[in-house]
Design an enzyme around this catalytic site. Structure first.
Site, short mmCIF file in Angstrom:
data_model
loop_
_atom_site.label_atom_id
_atom_site.label_comp_id
_atom_site.label_asym_id
_atom_site.label_seq_id
_atom_site.Cartn_x
_atom_site.Cartn_y
_atom_site.Cartn_z
N ASN A 119 -2.40 -2.80 -8.95
CA ASN A 119 -1.24 -3.22 -9.73
C ASN A 119 -0.07 -3.47 -8.77
OD1 ASN A 119 -0.06 -0.69 -9.12
ND2 ASN A 119 -0.78 0.22 -11.03
N ARG A 120 1.07 -3.84 -9.32
CA ARG A 120 2.22 -4.22 -8.49
C ARG A 120 2.62 -3.09 -7.54
NH1 ARG A 120 6.29 -8.07 -9.60
NH2 ARG A 120 5.59 -8.20 -11.78
N LYS A 121 2.71 -1.86 -8.07
CA LYS A 121 3.13 -0.71 -7.27
C LYS A 121 2.12 -0.42 -6.16
CE LYS A 121 4.45 4.18 -7.84
NZ LYS A 121 3.36 4.82 -7.09
N GLU A 122 0.84 -0.41 -6.51
CA GLU A 122 -0.21 -0.13 -5.53
C GLU A 122 -0.26 -1.18 -4.43
OE1 GLU A 122 -2.88 1.93 -9.05
OE2 GLU A 122 -3.28 -0.12 -8.38
N ASP A 182 -7.76 -1.14 -16.89
CA ASP A 182 -9.21 -0.92 -16.97
C ASP A 182 -9.90 -2.09 -17.65
OD1 ASP A 182 -8.87 1.62 -15.84
OD2 ASP A 182 -8.54 2.53 -17.80
#
Length: 485
Positions: free
Chosen positions: A204-207, A274
């Site tokens: 995701n964006r944060k990861e 998911d």
């Protein structure tokens, strides 16, 4: 341009997925808030019902099954009531073969959410985040070893709860390489070294930002970060999940693609990632092109956030969404020449065979449909050039066309065999063909090769010219004469 996606939904069914990752249980308390507590400035939730569902890698499995796949799931649970309930949930699912290892020294992860009128008020987690023991690592590796040969694709669902340790992950990567299996990873943490050699990561964006040490604010930032990770960890691609901005697909040595989210209302983002992972994995297993797989995964994720709780998405859900967007998608197929050239350039870079045909298409008849069907069968993407009203009058007379250029383009764009429609104002499509540089040029068999406008152009860049079979007695002019008589 979504009409071509629906046939892919049959391709994703019946594939066998091996899913390894962090198992957890999601518990939901649903109710209404009608007042503020006199004890503290907090809402009072009047609970009306309670529900439990598989979370983490279990939610990936739920979505794979909902989309028509089968799963071998490998994970770890604690010797507790939550672990028992989790096992019961899996036992009730069709098409799932579990390999659940019980660790007496761990507690099963459970996330409890309190939801009022479709919106979360509070989430409380009970979990153990420490890495599993060496003994449990070996058991997981043995489970994977016994099942990997029969799977079509592997999903590693990493929620950083200690199951996908470097030892476990690297062992799976090695076995996958030995058995020629692709690995799709939903990653966690800052260091992606353990995922080296995976086919695709879905951060995701944060990861994504944490993995490269920079904030992801724009689509361009996401593309740049993805390319860094692809090069650094020997990946084939990144499918970045960007929340309200949709997804960004970056494949090695290919142009990045961005698909915007399609959700009309966001009720609960729980587990939507998911859903994206499960859909993309089945698309890859079914041989669906990465671009189309990303579009379907993005659509599935958008559907999921429109539901309450860790919801699953089915093929029927996606079909309904495709049908709802069909008219809008048809309008999006009609492009001006500059935008059409940009789209076709992107298709060329993806090694897609682009076909082109043209005509007035005033009153659509079976002859037209046959031509378009033959053209689309011979290429990956079909562009249709449509004469403008002014050019039709010059070619056919002042009483033509019967339908204006907007109506004619709209009808063509609604056909599944047509991927793009361009209206041109010249008497011939020569300039348009020169601009788009199609790999295939199609005209009716009532033409000879030397009569086909642009044939020499297409052949000059080693393209093909196809003279399609025609249906005798079918013409717009004849239809108009019959109507007048």
């Amino acid at each position: 341009m979504l009409a071509h996606l629906q046939p892919h939904l049959e391709k994703i069914k019946g594939h066998h997925v091996l899913c390894v990752g962090d198992m957890m249980l999601d518990r939901f308390f649903y109710g209404h808030v009608e007042r503020i507590s006199p004890e503290a400035p907090i809402p009072v939730l009047r609970i009306e019902r309670e529900d439990i569902a598989l979370g983490g890698s279990g939610n990936v499995v739920r979505n794979v099954v909902s989309l028509g796949g089968d799963v071998d799931i490998v994970g770890v649970i604690g010797k507790d009531q939550t672990g028992y309930e989790l096992g019961e949930q899996i036992a009730q699912m069709r098409g799932v073969t579990p390999c659940l290892i019980t660790d007496d020294n761990r507690r099963t992860t459970i996330k409890t959410r309190h939801v009022a009128d479709g919106q979360q008020l509070l989430r409380a987690d009970r979990e153990t985040g420490a890495d599993i023991s060496e003994k449990i690592e070996d058991q997981i590796i043995m489970c994977v070893k016994s099942t990997i040969e029969n799977c079509d694709i592997i999903i590693l669902s990493d929620y950083a709860k200690g199951v996908l340790t470097p030892k476990v992950t690297q062992a799976i990567m090695q076995m996958a390489a030995e058995h020629n299996k692709r690995v799709l990873v939903d990653p966690k943490g800052r260091d992606f070294e353990r995922y080296r050699g995976a086919f695709m990561l879905t951060p995701n964006r944060k990861e994504l930002g944490e993995a490269v040490g920079q904030k992801i604010q724009t689509i361009g930032d996401a593309e740049d970060a993805a390319r860094i990770l692809i090069a650094r960890y020997d990946l084939q691609g990144i499918l970045a999940k960007l929340g309200a901005d949709g997804v960004c697909l970056v494949m090695k040595e290919q142009e990045a693609l961005h698909f915007r989210a399609t959700a009309r209302a966001v009720h609960d983002v729980s587990g939507a990632g998911d859903t994206v992972v499960a859909t993309m994995a089945l698309c890859l297993a079914g041989g669906v092109p990465e671009e189309d797989g990303a579009m379907l995964a993005n659509m599935a994720g958008s559907i999921a956030v429109g539901k309450v709780g860790t919801a699953t998405v089915s093929c029927q859900d996606i079909i309904k969404e495709l049908q709802r967007d069909y008219s809008r998608a048809s309008e999006e197929k009609i492009l001006d020449q500059t935008t059409a050239r940009e789209t076709v350039d992107r298709w060329h870079k993806q090694s897609l065979k682009v076909g082109f045909t043209n005509g007035v298409f005033d009153l659509l008849h079976p002859g037209h449909l046959s031509l378009l069907r033959q053209a689309r069968a011979a290429c990956d993407r079909l562009v249709v050039g449509v004469n403008s009203d002014s050019s039709v009058k010059r070619l056919k007379g002042e009483d033509r066309p019967v339908q204006n250029e907007v109506a004619r383009a709209t009808v063509l764009a609604a056909l599944a065999d047509v991927d793009l429609v361009v209206v041109f104002s010249e008497d011939t499509p020569f300039a348009l063909i020169e601009s788009l540089r199609p790999s295939l040029l199609v005209k009716g068999g009532d033409y000879t090769l030397d009569q086909v406008v642009g044939a020499d152009l297409v052949q000059s860049w080693e393209g093909e010219v196809l003279l399609a079979e025609i249906i005798e007695g079918q013409s717009t002019t004849a239809m108009i004469k019959r109507a007048k008589s």
